[in-house]
Design a protein around this motif. Structure first.
Motif: not given
Length: 140
Positions: A80, A91, A93
């Protein structure tokens, strides 16, 4: 009599408030906000709130994905990064093999990095509050 009771409650209120606030922990809230299939991966979006008075210079997790039959379906390391004091960040991913519809939950398996106020924090787990608003559960 009612005036005396009201006056007593009003006078006691300000005395009780600072004590209560002092015991409230300054947490790091990590929410699994959304999940969507992206090609052959699952894209997880996290909202991270640093509710602490000091900056977090590093925060990273090892995540484990579980499929619908409770089998381990993948691992991911997420970073992060730095989180200023009092700041919220988002964030994303890409994790796992296959779409998000194959994942039932994500486990925060291990804390890879947790540096608060310039030094490594060995009790970072107690400072975390995790939640999910996705169809995928996010657990510790």
């Amino acid at each position: 009599m009612k005036r005396l009771l009201l006056a007593s409650l009003l006078a006691a209120g300000p005395l009780a408030t600072p004590h209560t606030l002092a015991q409230t922990p300054e947490l790091i809230a990590v929410q699994l906000n959304t999940s969507e299939s992206a090609g052959d991966a699952c894209r997880l979006t996290f909202v991270i709130q640093n509710r602490r008075a000091e900056p977090i210079s590093k925060l990273g997790f090892d995540l484990v994905m579980f499929d619908k039959s409770d089998g381990v379906s993948g691992y991911a390391a997420v970073d992060f990064g730095a989180l200023p004091a009092g700041k919220t960040v988002v964030r994303q991913y890409d994790v796992g093999k296959g779409g998000c519809d194959t994942i039932s939950r994500v486990l925060l398996n291990e804390i890879r990095a947790c540096e608060i106020g310039g030094s490594q924090d060995t009790d970072c787990l107690s400072k975390l509050e995790v939640s999910s608003r996705s169809e995928i559960d996010f657990i510790i």
